[in-house]
Design a protein around this motif. Structure first.
Motif, PDB file in Angstrom:
ATOM      1  N   ILE A  19      -1.806 -38.207  -1.222  1.00 44.45           N
ATOM      2  CA  ILE A  19      -1.468 -37.295  -2.606  1.00 44.45           C
ATOM      3  C   ILE A  19      -1.052 -35.342  -2.244  1.00 44.45           C
ATOM      4  CG2 ILE A  19      -0.950 -36.819  -4.868  1.00 44.45           C
ATOM      5  CD1 ILE A  19      -3.035 -39.510  -5.459  1.00 44.45           C
ATOM      6  N   TRP A  20      -2.453 -35.076  -1.597  1.00 41.41           N
ATOM      7  CA  TRP A  20      -2.832 -33.984  -0.902  1.00 41.41           C
ATOM      8  C   TRP A  20      -1.474 -33.768   0.273  1.00 41.41           C
ATOM      9  CZ3 TRP A  20      -7.490 -31.496  -0.171  1.00 41.41           C
ATOM     10  CH2 TRP A  20      -8.140 -30.033   0.644  1.00 41.41           C
ATOM     11  N   THR A  21      -1.282 -35.361   1.417  1.00 44.18           N
ATOM     12  CA  THR A  21      -0.628 -34.595   2.081  1.00 44.18           C
ATOM     13  C   THR A  21       1.060 -34.570   1.331  1.00 44.18           C
ATOM     14  OG1 THR A  21      -2.133 -35.674   3.075  1.00 44.18           O
ATOM     15  CG2 THR A  21       0.639 -35.664   4.446  1.00 44.18           C
ATOM     16  N   LEU A  22       1.502 -35.224   0.594  1.00 43.51           N
ATOM     17  CA  LEU A  22       2.497 -35.282   0.068  1.00 43.51           C
ATOM     18  C   LEU A  22       2.814 -33.789  -0.414  1.00 43.51           C
ATOM     19  CD1 LEU A  22       2.971 -38.479  -1.214  1.00 43.51           C
ATOM     20  CD2 LEU A  22       4.345 -37.761   1.000  1.00 43.51           C
ATOM     21  N   ILE A  23       1.795 -33.092  -1.474  1.00 41.57           N
ATOM     22  CA  ILE A  23       1.987 -32.147  -1.871  1.00 41.57           C
ATOM     23  C   ILE A  23       2.043 -30.889  -0.832  1.00 41.57           C
ATOM     24  CG2 ILE A  23       0.437 -30.259  -2.972  1.00 41.57           C
ATOM     25  CD1 ILE A  23      -0.105 -33.172  -4.501  1.00 41.57           C
ATOM     26  N   ASP A  24       1.176 -30.906  -0.247  1.00 43.83           N
ATOM     27  CA  ASP A  24       1.365 -29.538   1.010  1.00 43.83           C
ATOM     28  C   ASP A  24       3.158 -29.630   2.057  1.00 43.83           C
ATOM     29  OD1 ASP A  24      -0.673 -28.230   0.900  1.00 43.83           O
ATOM     30  OD2 ASP A  24      -1.548 -29.722   2.385  1.00 43.83           O
ATOM     31  N   VAL A  25       3.728 -31.478   1.642  1.00 44.52           N
ATOM     32  CA  VAL A  25       4.511 -31.421   2.498  1.00 44.52           C
ATOM     33  C   VAL A  25       5.780 -30.416   1.746  1.00 44.52           C
ATOM     34  CG1 VAL A  25       6.894 -32.563   3.242  1.00 44.52           C
ATOM     35  CG2 VAL A  25       4.197 -32.979   4.169  1.00 44.52           C
ATOM     36  N   LEU A  26       5.471 -30.323   0.079  1.00 38.72           N
ATOM     37  CA  LEU A  26       6.666 -29.663  -0.183  1.00 38.72           C
ATOM     38  C   LEU A  26       6.298 -28.628  -0.439  1.00 38.72           C
ATOM     39  CD1 LEU A  26       6.724 -32.364  -3.219  1.00 38.72           C
ATOM     40  CD2 LEU A  26       8.758 -31.391  -1.448  1.00 38.72           C
ATOM     41  N   LEU A  27       4.991 -27.991  -0.519  1.00 38.64           N
ATOM     42  CA  LEU A  27       4.927 -26.616  -0.273  1.00 38.64           C
ATOM     43  C   LEU A  27       4.961 -25.500   1.088  1.00 38.64           C
ATOM     44  CD1 LEU A  27       1.569 -26.531  -2.150  1.00 38.64           C
ATOM     45  CD2 LEU A  27       3.525 -26.249  -3.250  1.00 38.64           C
ATOM     46  N   ILE A  28       5.219 -26.203   1.910  1.00 38.32           N
ATOM     47  CA  ILE A  28       4.811 -25.411   2.808  1.00 38.32           C
ATOM     48  C   ILE A  28       6.598 -26.371   3.269  1.00 38.32           C
ATOM     49  CG2 ILE A  28       4.859 -25.331   5.774  1.00 38.32           C
ATOM     50  CD1 ILE A  28       2.132 -27.105   5.239  1.00 38.32           C
ATOM     51  N   GLY A  29       7.386 -26.982   3.103  1.00 41.09           N
ATOM     52  CA  GLY A  29       8.682 -26.761   3.392  1.00 41.09           C
ATOM     53  C   GLY A  29       9.042 -26.065   2.432  1.00 41.09           C
ATOM     54  N   VAL A  30       8.587 -25.249   1.317  1.00 39.53           N
ATOM     55  CA  VAL A  30       9.464 -24.145   0.788  1.00 39.53           C
ATOM     56  C   VAL A  30       8.965 -23.081   0.840  1.00 39.53           C
ATOM     57  CG1 VAL A  30      10.039 -25.938  -1.107  1.00 39.53           C
ATOM     58  CG2 VAL A  30       7.687 -24.428  -1.521  1.00 39.53           C
ATOM     59  N   GLY A  31       7.998 -22.744   1.493  1.00 40.86           N
ATOM     60  CA  GLY A  31       7.211 -21.322   2.577  1.00 40.86           C
ATOM     61  C   GLY A  31       6.081 -20.997   1.152  1.00 40.86           C
ATOM     62  N   TYR A  32       5.578 -21.688   0.033  1.00 40.34           N
ATOM     63  CA  TYR A  32       5.052 -21.597  -0.482  1.00 40.34           C
ATOM     64  C   TYR A  32       3.460 -20.975  -0.465  1.00 40.34           C
ATOM     65  CZ  TYR A  32       2.023 -20.582  -4.822  1.00 40.34           C
ATOM     66  OH  TYR A  32       1.495 -20.755  -6.019  1.00 40.34           O
ATOM     67  N   VAL A  33       3.154 -22.445   0.929  1.00 36.89           N
ATOM     68  CA  VAL A  33       1.959 -22.202   1.513  1.00 36.89           C
ATOM     69  C   VAL A  33       2.197 -21.268   3.022  1.00 36.89           C
ATOM     70  CG1 VAL A  33      -0.281 -23.646   2.714  1.00 36.89           C
ATOM     71  CG2 VAL A  33       0.559 -23.959   0.451  1.00 36.89           C
ATOM     72  N   GLY A  34       1.495 -20.515   3.044  1.00 39.60           N
ATOM     73  CA  GLY A  34       1.782 -19.616   4.179  1.00 39.60           C
ATOM     74  C   GLY A  34       0.532 -19.605   4.940  1.00 39.60           C
ATOM     75  N   PRO A  35       0.253 -18.488   6.164  1.00 41.97           N
ATOM     76  CA  PRO A  35      -0.471 -18.487   7.164  1.00 41.97           C
ATOM     77  C   PRO A  35      -1.584 -18.135   6.491  1.00 41.97           C
ATOM     78  CG  PRO A  35       1.356 -17.611   8.016  1.00 41.97           C
ATOM     79  CD  PRO A  35       1.437 -17.982   7.067  1.00 41.97           C
ATOM     80  N   ALA A  36      -3.206 -17.944   6.416  1.00 41.39           N
ATOM     81  CA  ALA A  36      -4.526 -17.047   6.321  1.00 41.39           C
ATOM     82  C   ALA A  36      -4.234 -15.590   5.986  1.00 41.39           C
ATOM     83  CB  ALA A  36      -5.614 -17.937   6.365  1.00 41.39           C
ATOM     84  N   ASP A  37      -3.768 -15.252   6.913  1.00 43.50           N
ATOM     85  CA  ASP A  37      -4.069 -13.703   6.931  1.00 43.50           C
ATOM     86  C   ASP A  37      -2.795 -12.827   6.569  1.00 43.50           C
ATOM     87  OD1 ASP A  37      -1.934 -14.616   8.617  1.00 43.50           O
ATOM     88  OD2 ASP A  37      -2.078 -13.957  10.338  1.00 43.50           O
ATOM     89  N   GLY A  38      -2.009 -14.286   5.575  1.00 40.90           N
ATOM     90  CA  GLY A  38      -1.332 -13.454   5.026  1.00 40.90           C
ATOM     91  C   GLY A  38       0.185 -12.588   5.076  1.00 40.90           C
ATOM     92  N   SER A  39       0.281 -13.076   6.407  1.00 44.17           N
ATOM     93  CA  SER A  39       1.639 -12.392   7.292  1.00 44.17           C
ATOM     94  C   SER A  39       2.699 -13.680   7.003  1.00 44.17           C
ATOM     95  CB  SER A  39       0.901 -12.860   8.658  1.00 44.17           C
ATOM     96  OG  SER A  39       0.869 -13.770   9.456  1.00 44.17           O
ATOM     97  N   LEU A  40       4.217 -13.076   7.335  1.00 46.60           N
ATOM     98  CA  LEU A  40       4.921 -13.732   7.396  1.00 46.60           C
ATOM     99  C   LEU A  40       5.091 -14.759   8.620  1.00 46.60           C
ATOM    100  CD1 LEU A  40       7.218 -11.728   6.131  1.00 46.60           C
ATOM    101  CD2 LEU A  40       6.329 -13.217   4.708  1.00 46.60           C
ATOM    102  N   TYR A  41       5.819 -16.389   8.361  1.00 43.06           N
ATOM    103  CA  TYR A  41       6.437 -16.936   9.309  1.00 43.06           C
ATOM    104  C   TYR A  41       7.116 -16.321  10.090  1.00 43.06           C
ATOM    105  CZ  TYR A  41       4.749 -21.147   6.542  1.00 43.06           C
ATOM    106  OH  TYR A  41       3.410 -22.049   6.206  1.00 43.06           O
TER     107      TYR A  41
END
Length: 227
Positions: free
Chosen positions: A204-226
């Motif tokens: 479940i967590w894997t599917l959620i992360d795919v969606l969150l990373i896909g839309v750019g909601y989850v980013g690098p831990a240092d707060g920078s941009l992709y």
């Protein structure tokens, strides 16, 4: 009774020694204060071309009589002269002491962002909501002419990057997301360990992360941009 000048004093030699130390220290202080530094003329003439067209001199190589009562964004001519030690020529090939420079009437802070360079902060979070701003010090490019101070402050959005690629993080989330590879790649170690030992939250967590990373909601831990 012996004269006063002939009376031997045990501390007389000590006094002479003290005065000698004070004299040496004073001399050293004076010599240190006399430092050899380049003159103001040498500091700016080093980057000024010699024998070129006056209109193409860098801004710090000329002195102009800028007037602030011109019409905004309208081309306006001002009288300028090369600074001391700088030599330039006109269209006729003759050396000029004064020349006319036509620029767009606008202050330096009103220029297009491509005409100045700003210090890019790497301490503010780009993924915060609302989007954060920071105080940046900006300097106008040498070949750009404008009114007012060439160094100014601006409030800019955080837009720095730490070198993380969105495509790489998304690929890791799809293929190895169940083992927390995407979170490890983004520097989120605790979330990565959580996904690893929970087998991606049973998928479940894997599917959620795919969606969150896909839309750019989850980013690098240092707060920078992709990138």
């Amino acid at each position: 009774m012996a004269p006063l000048c002939q009376i031997w004093r045990p501390d007389r030699g000590r006094c002479f020694k003290t005065y000698g130390i004070i004299f040496v220290l004073f001399t050293d202080l004076v010599l240190q204060s006399v430092t050899v530094s380049p003159s103001d003329e040498e500091s700016y003439t080093f980057g000024c071309p010699s024998g070129g067209l006056c209109q193409r001199l860098p801004a710090n190589c000329m002195l102009c009589n800028f007037q602030h009562n011109c019409t905004y964004a309208k081309a306006t001519s001002f009288t300028c002269k090369p600074r001391k030690g700088v030599h330039c020529i006109g269209e006729s090939g003759q050396q000029q002491a004064n020349f006319s420079l036509s620029i767009s009437c606008r202050f330096c802070w009103q220029l297009d962002p491509s005409q100045y360079r700003c210090f890019n902060s790497t301490s503010c979070m780009t993924v915060s909501c609302p989007r954060r701003r920071y105080n940046a010090t900006c300097d106008v490019l040498d070949h750009v002419h404008c009114l007012g101070r060439r160094s100014f402050q601006k409030r800019l959005y955080c837009n720095w990057t730490g070198g993380y690629k969105w495509s790489t993080s998304l690929a890791l989330s799809i293929t190895l997301g169940g083992f927390g590879a995407d979170r490890f790649y983004l520097g989120q170690w605790r979330e990565g360990l959580g996904k690893l030992f929970s087998f991606g939250g049973l998928g479940i967590w894997t599917l959620i992360d795919v969606l969150l990373i896909g839309v750019g909601y989850v980013g690098p831990a240092d707060g920078s941009l992709y990138i």
